[in-house]
Design an enzyme around this catalytic site. Sequence first.
Site, PDB file in Angstrom:
ATOM      1  N   GLY A 142       0.795  -1.293  -0.155  1.00 21.64           N
ATOM      2  CA  GLY A 142      -0.070  -0.091   0.164  1.00 21.64           C
ATOM      3  C   GLY A 142       1.132   1.430   0.047  1.00 21.64           C
ATOM      4  O   GLY A 142       1.969   1.244   0.796  1.00 21.64           O
TER       5      GLY A 142
ATOM      6  N   ASP B 216      -1.443   4.951  -6.619  1.00 25.57           N
ATOM      7  CA  ASP B 216       0.142   4.532  -6.320  1.00 25.57           C
ATOM      8  C   ASP B 216       0.362   5.679  -6.526  1.00 25.57           C
ATOM      9  O   ASP B 216       1.404   6.119  -5.901  1.00 25.57           O
ATOM     10  CB  ASP B 216       0.497   3.163  -6.820  1.00 25.57           C
ATOM     11  CG  ASP B 216       0.069   1.509  -5.270  1.00 25.57           C
ATOM     12  OD1 ASP B 216      -0.857   1.327  -5.479  1.00 25.57           O
ATOM     13  OD2 ASP B 216       1.063   1.033  -4.882  1.00 25.57           O
TER      14      ASP B 216
HETATM   15  O1  MRU Z   1       0.608  -4.508  -4.110  1.00 26.95           O
HETATM   16  P1  MRU Z   1      -0.160  -3.312  -3.201  1.00 26.95           P
HETATM   17  O2  MRU Z   1      -0.685  -4.408  -2.414  1.00 26.95           O
HETATM   18  O3  MRU Z   1       0.974  -2.224  -2.407  1.00 26.95           O
HETATM   19  O4  MRU Z   1      -0.862  -2.223  -4.095  1.00 26.95           O
HETATM   20  C1  MRU Z   1      -2.191  -1.619  -3.477  1.00 26.95           C
HETATM   21  C2  MRU Z   1      -2.841  -0.749  -3.670  1.00 26.95           C
HETATM   22  O5  MRU Z   1      -2.630  -0.546  -4.792  1.00 26.95           O
HETATM   23  C3  MRU Z   1      -3.730   0.223  -2.781  1.00 26.95           C
HETATM   24  O6  MRU Z   1      -5.202   0.414  -3.401  1.00 26.95           O
HETATM   25  C4  MRU Z   1      -2.648   1.501  -2.968  1.00 26.95           C
HETATM   26  O7  MRU Z   1      -1.353   1.581  -3.147  1.00 26.95           O
HETATM   27  C5  MRU Z   1      -3.285   2.707  -2.531  1.00 26.95           C
HETATM   28  S1  MRU Z   1      -3.283   2.699  -0.885  1.00 26.95           S
HETATM   29  C6  MRU Z   1      -3.695   3.848   0.149  1.00 26.95           C
END
Ligand code: MRU
Length: 335
Positions: free
Chosen positions: A56, A228
């Site tokens: 995240g 992200d």
């Molecule tokens: O691969 P991840 O689990 O790190 O991806 C996370 C996401 O896509 C979230 O939606 C994004 O980081 C926003 S977190 C507040």
Amino acid sequence: MRVKKNGNIEEITALWMEDKNVVFIDQRLLPHKLEMFVAKSTSEVAYAISDMVVRGAPAIGAAAACGLAQAAMLGQDLEAAAKELGATRPTAYDLFYALDWTKERLQGGMDPLEAARKYIEITVERCFQIGLNGSPLIKDGAKVLTHCNAGALATVDYGTALAPMRIARDQGKSLFVWVDETRPRLQGANLTAWELFQEDIPHSVIADNAAGHFMRLGEVDLCIVGTDRVAANGDFANKIGTYEKAVLAKENEIPFYVAAPVSTVDFSLTSGDDIPIEERSQDEVSMVMGIRVMPEGSNARNPAFDVTPARYVTGFITEKGVFRPDQLGKLEVID
Ligand code: MRU
């Protein structure tokens, strides 16, 4: 975030500093086990980010800030540590924002533990404010759809997409959340559902390909997702599958909001085409719970994120207010 433990409610965050160690909730083990992962070195923090002990965007940023502060406490070379931490995951802009922020503070003489704790504090405050700014969008009785996990686990506390839902609940509104399971790593089913269960917020997990069905039936009032990286024109990257949800929402005239702090906006990129998209191991697609689900001779592809064009975004919910994509320039970064 609230966690139910032996009949009691405890408050916990996704990560914190304990002396020279960075302590993480090990998100790979949820929802079955709540265990901590203790990182004692830069390479252990880098491993925690790349193996998704922590994930995240804002939480990755906070992990990097702590990792760099830890390197300073251990008397290591800051540039080398920043390079190792920066090479972990390419898409989340918070990672690079946090490394720059922390390096600047450390080089300016700030105590490393104080710098790490300050970064965490700012991140949590921003998320709380996102919650306050986004909660009016959730009317009493609303059904909200979210994708992946953009909750406290993804941000240290409160969340981005989940923060308005937490605050709306605290304001006494009733709400219901549709949780996309989020293949291949199941952040929706494993993490978002776990957070909503801990908070007693009513929800149902749905297969990723069920969202259009419920939208067409009028069962979704609005969508809120995290991101992200946001480009200056309002295109944004988020967990793979977000793009198709945004297209479906527009087709069904459902408002689609993206919740993010300023640390996720990369003003150096003019469009989403320039956002680097992480491609992870094909094993995450070919294997389910340790069992291969496709022929040995078949290959898989595993892009972790996709880019949604700005035209599908109703608004960005930020700590500074809610902005249309064409108003993003008003978010100047001041700290
Ligand atoms: O691969 P991840 O689990 O790190 O991806 C996370 C996401 O896509 C979230 O939606 C994004 O980081 C926003 S977190 C507040």
